[in-house]
Design a protein around this motif. Structure first.
Motif, mmCIF file in Angstrom:
data_model
loop_
_atom_site.group_PDB
_atom_site.id
_atom_site.type_symbol
_atom_site.label_atom_id
_atom_site.label_comp_id
_atom_site.label_asym_id
_atom_site.label_seq_id
_atom_site.Cartn_x
_atom_site.Cartn_y
_atom_site.Cartn_z
ATOM 1 N N GLY A 166 49.392 35.555 49.320
ATOM 2 C CA GLY A 166 49.937 34.871 47.637
ATOM 3 C C GLY A 166 49.324 35.671 46.432
ATOM 4 N N VAL A 167 48.345 37.000 46.698
ATOM 5 C CA VAL A 167 47.779 37.571 45.874
ATOM 6 C C VAL A 167 48.277 38.552 45.217
ATOM 7 C CG1 VAL A 167 45.414 38.942 45.556
ATOM 8 C CG2 VAL A 167 45.028 37.145 46.359
ATOM 9 N N PHE A 168 48.154 39.077 43.775
ATOM 10 C CA PHE A 168 49.327 40.061 42.579
ATOM 11 C C PHE A 168 48.099 41.200 42.964
ATOM 12 C CE2 PHE A 168 50.474 41.951 39.150
ATOM 13 C CZ PHE A 168 51.192 42.571 39.522
ATOM 14 N N ALA A 169 48.389 42.299 43.535
ATOM 15 C CA ALA A 169 47.818 43.771 43.419
ATOM 16 C C ALA A 169 48.589 44.225 41.600
ATOM 17 C CB ALA A 169 47.535 44.796 44.232
ATOM 18 N N ALA A 170 46.944 44.472 40.755
ATOM 19 C CA ALA A 170 47.945 44.570 39.756
ATOM 20 C C ALA A 170 47.688 46.764 39.642
ATOM 21 C CB ALA A 170 46.494 44.702 38.852
ATOM 22 N N SER A 171 47.883 47.686 38.855
ATOM 23 C CA SER A 171 48.695 48.352 39.098
ATOM 24 C C SER A 171 47.805 49.476 38.028
ATOM 25 C CB SER A 171 49.778 48.732 39.419
ATOM 26 O OG SER A 171 50.906 48.780 38.698
ATOM 27 N N GLU A 172 47.615 48.466 37.177
ATOM 28 C CA GLU A 172 47.799 49.003 36.027
ATOM 29 C C GLU A 172 46.037 48.316 35.058
ATOM 30 O OE1 GLU A 172 50.732 48.805 32.803
ATOM 31 O OE2 GLU A 172 51.749 50.270 34.289
ATOM 32 N N LYS A 173 45.123 48.995 34.226
ATOM 33 C CA LYS A 173 44.280 48.645 33.657
ATOM 34 C C LYS A 173 44.649 47.293 32.192
ATOM 35 C CE LYS A 173 41.246 51.578 34.093
ATOM 36 N NZ LYS A 173 39.617 52.386 33.657
ATOM 37 N N LEU A 182 46.581 26.253 31.845
ATOM 38 C CA LEU A 182 47.715 26.974 33.109
ATOM 39 C C LEU A 182 47.256 27.937 34.525
ATOM 40 C CD1 LEU A 182 50.791 25.805 31.833
ATOM 41 C CD2 LEU A 182 49.489 24.400 33.302
ATOM 42 N N GLU A 183 47.187 27.393 36.135
ATOM 43 C CA GLU A 183 46.760 28.891 36.323
ATOM 44 C C GLU A 183 48.211 29.814 36.444
ATOM 45 O OE1 GLU A 183 46.166 30.253 40.959
ATOM 46 O OE2 GLU A 183 45.882 28.196 40.676
ATOM 47 N N LEU A 184 47.317 31.046 36.155
ATOM 48 C CA LEU A 184 48.506 32.240 36.218
ATOM 49 C C LEU A 184 49.096 33.148 37.241
ATOM 50 C CD1 LEU A 184 46.922 34.140 32.841
ATOM 51 C CD2 LEU A 184 50.089 32.719 32.730
ATOM 52 N N ASP A 185 48.232 33.277 38.012
ATOM 53 C CA ASP A 185 48.023 34.077 39.516
ATOM 54 C C ASP A 185 46.631 34.318 40.206
ATOM 55 O OD1 ASP A 185 50.113 35.029 41.250
ATOM 56 O OD2 ASP A 185 50.502 36.443 40.336
ATOM 57 N N ARG A 186 47.051 34.360 41.325
ATOM 58 C CA ARG A 186 45.826 35.078 41.799
ATOM 59 C C ARG A 186 45.640 36.690 41.791
ATOM 60 N NH1 ARG A 186 45.786 31.318 47.011
ATOM 61 N NH2 ARG A 186 45.225 29.130 46.243
ATOM 62 N N VAL A 187 45.072 37.257 40.808
ATOM 63 C CA VAL A 187 45.219 39.125 40.816
ATOM 64 C C VAL A 187 44.403 39.408 41.477
ATOM 65 C CG1 VAL A 187 45.701 40.337 38.970
ATOM 66 C CG2 VAL A 187 46.387 38.408 38.717
ATOM 67 N N ARG A 188 44.419 41.039 42.358
ATOM 68 C CA ARG A 188 43.322 41.927 42.307
ATOM 69 C C ARG A 188 43.472 42.668 41.500
ATOM 70 N NH1 ARG A 188 44.743 42.039 47.076
ATOM 71 N NH2 ARG A 188 43.073 40.977 48.007
ATOM 72 N N VAL A 189 42.381 43.152 40.850
ATOM 73 C CA VAL A 189 42.672 43.874 39.374
ATOM 74 C C VAL A 189 42.418 45.104 39.445
ATOM 75 C CG1 VAL A 189 42.752 41.561 37.729
ATOM 76 C CG2 VAL A 189 40.463 42.962 38.378
ATOM 77 N N VAL A 190 42.686 46.048 38.862
ATOM 78 C CA VAL A 190 42.700 47.481 39.460
ATOM 79 C C VAL A 190 40.595 48.039 39.528
ATOM 80 C CG1 VAL A 190 42.500 49.925 38.706
ATOM 81 C CG2 VAL A 190 44.390 48.528 37.895
ATOM 82 N N GLY A 191 39.997 48.704 40.600
ATOM 83 C CA GLY A 191 39.108 48.777 40.214
ATOM 84 C C GLY A 191 37.680 47.475 40.825
ATOM 85 N N ARG A 192 38.641 46.440 40.977
ATOM 86 C CA ARG A 192 38.390 45.407 41.962
ATOM 87 C C ARG A 192 38.466 44.733 43.033
ATOM 88 N NH1 ARG A 192 36.293 39.624 41.126
ATOM 89 N NH2 ARG A 192 34.307 39.466 40.279
ATOM 90 N N SER A 193 37.797 44.736 44.139
ATOM 91 C CA SER A 193 38.863 44.401 45.684
ATOM 92 C C SER A 193 38.775 42.541 45.256
ATOM 93 C CB SER A 193 37.267 44.434 46.592
ATOM 94 O OG SER A 193 36.036 44.153 46.289
ATOM 95 N N ALA A 194 37.558 41.856 45.235
ATOM 96 C CA ALA A 194 37.717 40.565 44.866
ATOM 97 C C ALA A 194 38.610 40.354 44.120
ATOM 98 C CB ALA A 194 36.665 40.175 44.987
ATOM 99 N N PRO A 195 40.101 39.419 44.782
ATOM 100 C CA PRO A 195 40.683 38.644 43.826
ATOM 101 C C PRO A 195 40.353 37.542 42.883
ATOM 102 C CG PRO A 195 41.274 37.288 45.953
ATOM 103 C CD PRO A 195 39.815 38.599 46.159
ATOM 104 N N GLU A 196 41.168 37.795 41.673
ATOM 105 C CA GLU A 196 39.834 36.260 40.633
ATOM 106 C C GLU A 196 41.611 36.100 40.266
ATOM 107 O OE1 GLU A 196 38.057 34.787 37.664
ATOM 108 O OE2 GLU A 196 37.494 36.252 39.568
ATOM 109 N N THR A 197 41.265 34.188 40.139
ATOM 110 C CA THR A 197 42.123 33.360 39.194
ATOM 111 C C THR A 197 42.157 33.666 38.269
ATOM 112 O OG1 THR A 197 41.982 32.004 41.882
ATOM 113 C CG2 THR A 197 43.129 31.096 39.884
ATOM 114 N N LEU A 198 43.457 33.892 38.022
ATOM 115 C CA LEU A 198 43.767 33.520 36.113
ATOM 116 C C LEU A 198 44.323 32.385 35.319
ATOM 117 C CD1 LEU A 198 45.052 37.630 34.848
ATOM 118 C CD2 LEU A 198 42.354 36.358 35.786
#
Length: 747
Positions: free
Chosen positions: A740-747, A646-662
């Motif tokens: 609609g992209v979630f920006a993660a603030s922690e690793k 199941l799709e969780l979210d579109r996330v912009r993880v720490v240290g990476r500018s391009a979003p990733e669908t998790l």
């Protein structure tokens, strides 16, 4: 040229001399019948012949042989066994009237009929004398059966044993031995015979005893047996004699014929104009057919009266009929190359068929000589050529020779029904190859052993083997590959560690990491490293893995299931420390990586680097945020569409500018095919679509439809996150730049 020969001799002299001694030894063992060794190799030979039979069974041909089967249906109609001998008499008479050429019983009537009037009269002699007189006046059942035996071509059966001598079997046929008494034929001391009154009128009799090989498989059927120097026929042999109308059987042995060989070995058996070639023991090699329903006729057809006389004549006229039973509890089951549970009567019937059709498996007199020549030629030839060819080309040559030898053996079987044994020559070739390879390449093997001892402790076994094959790989550098990467971390490890002493922490990690590592290795993973409580593993290096995505997904699911069992098992014991309910997060991602020997000139480490690796680490970190156990990247999810994700979210993880669908990985194909899960997934996707379209009310409605089942899929925290977001965005619009992209603030 001379120098090359000298160099070759220096490398290979010991191997050649030793190898030749071994090869000549194998040639001797083939015919010396050395305990343990020879029977073991011969057993392998028989298994080869068994496989030949399975690949090419004898095609069924009508040889005028039938089996009258007392099957379960017949027992149900006629009543339990043993039947009154009057029923047997009625059945035998019906076969005789139908024109059966011979009626051979795979049954020994060794006791009187307990249902006979005379036997019943003895029971009532005191309690009811009048009834006893009436019963005594009635015909005896055994007498009635004996009278039917006297007017039909009946062949009675008897068993031969090696117990105390109580009865002696006497053949009905005149068995003439041309030469000395067959010494290799099966010998017995006692016989279990039918009643004298039944044996006397029968026109023939034969032994039912068939001794299997040591593995309980019947591959040969004896045509003769010997009891106290008396030659006796088998049931199949005497049934054929009766059908042919012959009065005698001629047994030819080596010293009574022009055939060479050791005196007393059987060469052939002749009945009228039919000559049957046998082995030295008077046996024929059985070449079984696949099941042929037309061969078997249920006995109820004969006894029920439902079959007309004309139909019975069509079924039995001119036929050799073997009477046996397949009824549960009565059947005599034997193991054959084609069937682990074959009827004993079937072996007698098929032996008769082979004699009539003259379709025999045979082991020619020249077979042993040919096999010994192949041992010497191929074995010595391989020993001489291997030092020049090398291990790889030598293996290719040996494999070609093995294939040719087994192919020739198979051709001889399938085309000419010859049994040529490839096992002994194959053994000679294999030993020759192994021996010379070990000796000639001893130095290379020592070098490989040195590499293994130096690197086994900190490199993957596959990598050590690869380096041992090519030591030049011990250089800095790497290669780019499509790979799948796994990060696994224990949740709240610091808090868990506070409950344990330092040495207990180590014990706990060993208890946790060992089963997890075994799971990953079983799924073809390479363990890169352990980082405290974390595991970094990857697939598709150093060896190719065409199923890397599936193996990674199944490995992660296996780890989740194993941890649940560990939590249940370890908390119920006190020998090893286990800090309560342990949970993990697993991140999986697929994509291009650089993998190879990395580090310094002083120390190398086989590892991998790249954005795929970094993203896998961040995905593992997001499992804690979403409250899931296994999260995967979009490229891996696309490679395993059959799994439950199941799709969780579109996330912009720490240290990476391009979003990733998790995505969350919840299960394998079984869960993905579950209608309840499919319904949940459909509503979940619709909720995400409404959420990203800013249709907050629709998203909230769809969320509420799934919220009760979210816990079932361990998505409680994920659904709480979306509920909080939707409610917040309903109160305050996220703005026109919200994507609609979630920006993660922690690793």
């Amino acid at each position: 040229m001379i120098a090359k020969i000298q160099k070759w001799w220096r490398r290979a002299s010991w191997a050649v001399i030793t190898g030749m001694v071994v090869i000549f030894g194998i040639a001797y063992l083939q015919t010396a019948n050395v305990p343990v060794i020879s029977p073991t190799i011969d057993r392998l030979s028989l298994l080869v012949f068994d496989n030949y039979q399975r690949l090419s069974p004898r095609p069924y041909e009508d040889a005028a042989v039938r089996i009258l089967d007392i099957d379960d249906e017949t027992i149900a109609r006629q009543g339990q066994w043993p039947w009154p001998r009057t029923d047997i008499a009625r059945m035998t008479l019906a076969l005789g009237r139908a024109g059966a050429a011979a009626i051979a019983f795979d049954v020994v009537f060794s006791e009187t009929d307990r249902t006979s009037p005379h036997a019943l009269a003895e029971r009532y002699a005191k309690s009811d004398p009048d009834a006893a007189r009436v019963l005594n006046a009635l015909p005896d059942n055994d007498d009635q059966l004996a009278s039917i035996f006297g007017v039909t071509n009946t062949v009675a059966g008897f068993f031969l044993t090696n117990g105390p001598a109580k009865q002696q079997a006497e053949p009905k046929a005149g068995l003439v031995v041309a030469g000395s008494l067959p010494k290799s034929a099966p010998h017995y001391t006692n016989a279990v015979m039918p009643l004298d009154k039944l044996m006397a009128p029968a026109i023939g009799n034969g032994s039912l005893s068939i001794a299997p090989d040591s593995d309980s498989v019947i591959r040969r059927a004896p045509l003769i047996a010997i009891q106290n120097d008396r030659v006796l026929p088998s049931l199949s042999l005497d049934a054929l004699r009766v059908a042919l109308g012959s009065e005698s059987v001629l047994v030819n042995t080596t010293d009574g014929s022009r055939e060479g060989g050791e005196p007393g070995n059987v060469v052939s058996i002749r009945i009228a104009d039919t000559e049957v070639p046998t082995n030295e023991a008077g046996e024929i090699w059985m070449h079984y057919t696949k099941p042929a329903p037309e061969r078997i006729i249920p006995a109820w057809k004969l006894l029920s009266g439902e079959t007309s006389e004309a139909e019975l004549q069509d079924l039995f006229e001119g036929q050799i009929v073997f009477v046996g039973t397949s009824a549960i509890g009565l059947r005599d089951l034997r193991s054959t190359p084609l069937n682990d549970r074959e009827l004993g009567v079937m072996i007698h019937a098929q032996a008769a068929e082979q004699m009539i059709l003259k379709k025999f498996l045979s082991r020619p007199d020249w077979a042993v000589g040919l096999e010994r020549a192949l041992i010497l030629i191929f074995g010595i030839g391989l020993i001489l050529l291997l030092p020049t060819l090398g291990a790889a080309w030598g293996a290719a040559l040996g494999g070609t020779l093995l294939a040719a030898m087994f192919g020739g053996s198979w051709f001889a079987f399938s085309e000419y029904q010859y049994l040529l044994n490839p096992t002994w020559p194959a053994l000679a070739m294999i030993i020759a190859y192994l021996l010379v390879t070990v000796v000639v390449f001893y130095r290379e093997e020592r070098q490989r052993a040195h590499i293994h001892s130096a690197f086994d402790r900190y490199l993957a076994p596959e990598l050590v083997s690869r380096i041992a094959d090519d030591p030049g790989q011990l250089e800095l550098g790497g290669e780019e590959r499509e790979m799948t990467v796994l990060f696994c971390d224990i949740r709240s490890f610091t808090a868990l560690s506070e409950k344990l002493q330092p040495n207990e922490i180590i014990q706990f990690l060993i208890a946790f990491l060992t089963p997890m590592t075994n799971i990953l290795l079983d799924r073809k993973a390479t363990i890169d490293k352990y980082i405290g409580d974390a595991i970094l593993a990857f697939w598709n290096a150093p060896l190719d893995d065409a199923n890397q995505h599936e193996n990674a997904a199944r490995g992660a699911l296996d780890m989740s299931r194993r941890l649940k069992k560990l939590n249940a098992e370890m908390q119920q014991q006190s020998e090893e420390p286990w800090p309560g309910d342990v949970s993990i997060g697993i991140g999986l991602n697929s994509g291009p990586c650089c993998v190879g020997n990395m580090g310094s000139e002083q120390r190398l480490s086989y590892s991998l680097i790249g954005d795929t690796v970094n993203l896998a680490s961040r995905i593992e970190g997001m499992t804690k945020y979403f409250g899931v156990e296994i999260a995967i990247g979009s490229s891996l999810q696309a490679a395993i569409p059959e799994f439950a994700t199941l799709e969780l979210d579109r996330v912009r993880v720490v240290g990476r500018s391009a979003p990733e669908t998790l995505y969350v990985l919840l299960g394998d194909e079984e869960l993905a095919a579950d209608p309840q899960f499919q319904k949940f997934a459909k509503t979940h996707n619709e909720m995400l679509e409404a959420y990203r379209d800013r249709r907050w009310s629709d998203a909230l409605t769809l969320h509420s439809q799934n919220s009760e089942r979210a816990a079932e899929y361990r998505l409680t925290k994920t659904y709480q996150i979306y509920l909080d977001r939707i409610v917040a965005f309903q109160s305050e619009d996220p703005g026109s730049d919200w994507d609609g992209v979630f920006a993660a603030s922690e690793k």
